[in-house]
Scaffold this active site. Sequence first.
Site, PDB file in Angstrom:
ATOM      1  N   GLY A  13       0.657  -1.312  -0.034  1.00 11.62           N
ATOM      2  CA  GLY A  13      -0.128   0.053   0.141  1.00 11.62           C
ATOM      3  C   GLY A  13       0.956   1.254  -0.154  1.00 11.62           C
ATOM      4  O   GLY A  13       1.854   1.208   0.791  1.00 11.62           O
ATOM      5  N   ARG A  74       0.999  -5.149  -5.072  1.00 11.56           N
ATOM      6  CA  ARG A  74       1.228  -6.545  -4.233  1.00 11.56           C
ATOM      7  C   ARG A  74       1.562  -7.454  -5.011  1.00 11.56           C
ATOM      8  O   ARG A  74       0.924  -7.631  -6.163  1.00 11.56           O
ATOM      9  CB  ARG A  74       0.010  -6.516  -3.255  1.00 11.56           C
ATOM     10  CG  ARG A  74      -0.577  -5.347  -2.477  1.00 11.56           C
ATOM     11  CD  ARG A  74      -1.470  -5.759  -1.426  1.00 11.56           C
ATOM     12  NE  ARG A  74      -2.094  -4.716  -0.779  1.00 11.56           N
ATOM     13  CZ  ARG A  74      -1.741  -4.016   0.095  1.00 11.56           C
ATOM     14  NH1 ARG A  74      -0.785  -4.173   0.804  1.00 11.56           N
ATOM     15  NH2 ARG A  74      -2.611  -3.028   0.463  1.00 11.56           N
ATOM     16  N   ASP A 105       5.167  -4.453   6.307  1.00  6.76           N
ATOM     17  CA  ASP A 105       5.548  -5.931   6.390  1.00  6.76           C
ATOM     18  C   ASP A 105       5.505  -6.445   5.314  1.00  6.76           C
ATOM     19  O   ASP A 105       6.646  -7.584   5.314  1.00  6.76           O
ATOM     20  CB  ASP A 105       4.674  -6.443   7.895  1.00  6.76           C
ATOM     21  CG  ASP A 105       3.198  -6.432   7.538  1.00  6.76           C
ATOM     22  OD1 ASP A 105       2.861  -5.946   6.340  1.00  6.76           O
ATOM     23  OD2 ASP A 105       2.464  -7.179   8.473  1.00  6.76           O
ATOM     24  N   THR A 128       4.091   3.088   5.699  1.00  8.55           N
ATOM     25  CA  THR A 128       2.624   2.509   5.802  1.00  8.55           C
ATOM     26  C   THR A 128       1.886   3.451   6.828  1.00  8.55           C
ATOM     27  O   THR A 128       2.215   3.632   7.695  1.00  8.55           O
ATOM     28  CB  THR A 128       2.555   1.173   6.033  1.00  8.55           C
ATOM     29  OG1 THR A 128       1.337   0.743   6.639  1.00  8.55           O
ATOM     30  CG2 THR A 128       3.374   0.691   7.437  1.00  8.55           C
ATOM     31  N   ASP A 130      -0.345   2.393   8.385  1.00 11.74           N
ATOM     32  CA  ASP A 130      -0.866   1.636   9.445  1.00 11.74           C
ATOM     33  C   ASP A 130       0.125   2.071  10.838  1.00 11.74           C
ATOM     34  O   ASP A 130      -0.430   1.550  12.008  1.00 11.74           O
ATOM     35  CB  ASP A 130      -0.822   0.253   9.140  1.00 11.74           C
ATOM     36  CG  ASP A 130      -2.045   0.188   8.439  1.00 11.74           C
ATOM     37  OD1 ASP A 130      -3.002   0.955   7.901  1.00 11.74           O
ATOM     38  OD2 ASP A 130      -2.240  -1.016   7.560  1.00 11.74           O
ATOM     39  N   ASP A 132       2.436  -0.123  11.711  1.00 13.51           N
ATOM     40  CA  ASP A 132       2.368  -1.130  12.465  1.00 13.51           C
ATOM     41  C   ASP A 132       3.746  -1.957  12.272  1.00 13.51           C
ATOM     42  O   ASP A 132       3.713  -3.212  12.278  1.00 13.51           O
ATOM     43  CB  ASP A 132       1.240  -2.158  12.133  1.00 13.51           C
ATOM     44  CG  ASP A 132       1.265  -2.436  10.571  1.00 13.51           C
ATOM     45  OD1 ASP A 132       1.936  -1.701   9.836  1.00 13.51           O
ATOM     46  OD2 ASP A 132       0.269  -2.996  10.113  1.00 13.51           O
ATOM     47  N   ARG A 174      -7.024  -2.348   8.507  1.00 16.47           N
ATOM     48  CA  ARG A 174      -7.509  -3.742   8.656  1.00 16.47           C
ATOM     49  C   ARG A 174      -7.115  -4.403   9.878  1.00 16.47           C
ATOM     50  O   ARG A 174      -7.915  -4.846  10.363  1.00 16.47           O
ATOM     51  CB  ARG A 174      -7.364  -4.369   7.393  1.00 16.47           C
ATOM     52  CG  ARG A 174      -8.512  -5.376   7.022  1.00 16.47           C
ATOM     53  CD  ARG A 174      -8.461  -6.137   5.641  1.00 16.47           C
ATOM     54  NE  ARG A 174      -7.163  -5.589   5.042  1.00 16.47           N
ATOM     55  CZ  ARG A 174      -7.262  -5.245   3.607  1.00 16.47           C
ATOM     56  NH1 ARG A 174      -8.454  -4.921   3.050  1.00 16.47           N
ATOM     57  NH2 ARG A 174      -6.042  -5.143   2.854  1.00 16.47           N
ATOM     58  N   GLN A 254      -7.458   8.387   2.692  1.00 18.45           N
ATOM     59  CA  GLN A 254      -6.592   8.456   3.602  1.00 18.45           C
ATOM     60  C   GLN A 254      -4.857   8.116   3.035  1.00 18.45           C
ATOM     61  O   GLN A 254      -4.040   8.307   3.927  1.00 18.45           O
ATOM     62  CB  GLN A 254      -6.938   7.671   4.859  1.00 18.45           C
ATOM     63  CG  GLN A 254      -8.128   8.038   5.367  1.00 18.45           C
ATOM     64  CD  GLN A 254      -8.844   6.907   6.326  1.00 18.45           C
ATOM     65  OE1 GLN A 254      -8.342   6.736   7.574  1.00 18.45           O
ATOM     66  NE2 GLN A 254      -9.371   6.159   5.468  1.00 18.45           N
ATOM     67  N   ARG A 255      -5.069   7.429   1.957  1.00 13.91           N
ATOM     68  CA  ARG A 255      -3.646   7.161   1.603  1.00 13.91           C
ATOM     69  C   ARG A 255      -3.152   8.254   0.614  1.00 13.91           C
ATOM     70  O   ARG A 255      -1.900   8.056   0.369  1.00 13.91           O
ATOM     71  CB  ARG A 255      -3.899   5.906   0.733  1.00 13.91           C
ATOM     72  CG  ARG A 255      -4.009   4.412   1.591  1.00 13.91           C
ATOM     73  CD  ARG A 255      -3.004   3.721   1.224  1.00 13.91           C
ATOM     74  NE  ARG A 255      -2.751   2.829   0.013  1.00 13.91           N
ATOM     75  CZ  ARG A 255      -3.467   1.981  -0.271  1.00 13.91           C
ATOM     76  NH1 ARG A 255      -4.056   1.166   0.774  1.00 13.91           N
ATOM     77  NH2 ARG A 255      -3.391   1.365  -1.392  1.00 13.91           N
TER      78      ARG A 255
HETATM   79  O1  F6P Z   1      -1.826  -1.119   4.680  1.00 16.37           O
HETATM   80  C1  F6P Z   1      -2.258  -0.083   4.286  1.00 16.37           C
HETATM   81  C2  F6P Z   1      -3.688  -0.232   4.252  1.00 16.37           C
HETATM   82  O2  F6P Z   1      -4.291   1.168   3.439  1.00 16.37           O
HETATM   83  C3  F6P Z   1      -4.595  -0.303   5.117  1.00 16.37           C
HETATM   84  O3  F6P Z   1      -4.899   0.662   6.316  1.00 16.37           O
HETATM   85  C4  F6P Z   1      -5.792  -1.072   4.666  1.00 16.37           C
HETATM   86  O4  F6P Z   1      -6.453  -1.976   5.490  1.00 16.37           O
HETATM   87  C5  F6P Z   1      -5.172  -1.715   3.525  1.00 16.37           C
HETATM   88  O5  F6P Z   1      -3.846  -1.262   3.051  1.00 16.37           O
HETATM   89  C6  F6P Z   1      -6.082  -1.598   1.987  1.00 16.37           C
HETATM   90  O6  F6P Z   1      -5.377  -2.319   0.845  1.00 16.37           O
HETATM   91  P1  F6P Z   1      -5.787  -2.258  -0.262  1.00 16.37           P
HETATM   92  O7  F6P Z   1      -5.340  -1.033  -0.812  1.00 16.37           O
HETATM   93  O8  F6P Z   1      -5.131  -3.330  -1.054  1.00 16.37           O
HETATM   94  O9  F6P Z   1      -7.172  -2.387  -0.502  1.00 16.37           O
END
Ligand code: F6P
Length: 322
Positions: A13, A74, A105, A128, A130, A132, A174, A254-255
């Site tokens: 992400g 990914r 991760d 990231t 998150d 985490d 998530r 948010q991204r």
């Molecule tokens: O890991 C970053 C993140 O934005 C998480 O907060 C979220 O749960 C996940 O990626 C969403 O993934 P995607 O963009 O593949 O739907």
Amino acid sequence: MVIKRIGLLTSGGDAPGMNAAIRSVVRYGLHHKLEVIGIYRGYAGLINEDLKSLDHRSVAGIINRGGTILESQRCDEFLTEEGQRKAVEILKRNKIDALIVLGGDGTYRGAIQLWERWHIPCVGIPATIDNDINGTDITIGADTAINTALEAVDKIRDTSTSMDRIFVVEVMGRESGYIASQVALASGAEEVLVPEITYDLDDMCHDIESGYLKGKERWIIIVAEGEAGGREIANEITEISGSETRVVVLGHIQRGGSPTAQDRILATRLGAAAVDLILNNEYGKAVGVKGNQITAVDLHRAVEKKKGIGVNSSYQLMRNLI
Ligand code: F6P
């Protein structure tokens, strides 16, 4: 080992501040006479030999831009031995002596494979939203994501207050309640639900009902996306308490967006620190910042145990202020 040429990729992400880190790696690397090869679309681009040499100008004007100019993906193929073999061949053919990976991760797990199984020197930079990853107080992108979500929740509060309504606001994460707990604390939310802590909806509805009796009719409940998303929670609240609810899912906004000053500075410091590790022949590690000091931690340790909400006192503090 003398390192002359390094590869750089962003994976998983995307996170605001990745571009600032790319700029830092490229310019600090060039300053130290390293050639920097940009690998496009993460490990997928590596397997497809999607490479381009990055010069000083190629990273001009990106420090304030969200997303990643190297793009991200990914990649399932990289999880296979065959995929990794292809990646290693391409790195060798292109004389890339070491690799810097930017991500969370999943990205780090790929780097662990390359380093331990195939002996490709690798260093990680935590990026990231998150937050985490172990070994750093904060990851690149988390601060921007929190501020983006906070701006939205402040606006929602205006209408919630005007119309005495319950709002359930779903934020990202998530498997991590970091964004949710920070946004709840900063917005003065009435409740927060995170994946790390089991909650009792009956208890929450009881709180809402006793709030009504005391004249409190507006609630903002922040929910981290997860098994039970915002909509499900809102439906259950209506079912248990009979109260009408509104749901807002903030999602991928948010991204994106221009990174905050904190994220740009963090990314710039960590980019240079990753190059320093390579110059010192310290591999299999991830850079981070602890108490404002640059640190390095083994990649295994970085992914070993998610930080989780337990280490974050905001969650507890927020609950004491409801
Ligand atoms: O890991 C970053 C993140 O934005 C998480 O907060 C979220 O749960 C996940 O990626 C969403 O993934 P995607 O963009 O593949 O739907």
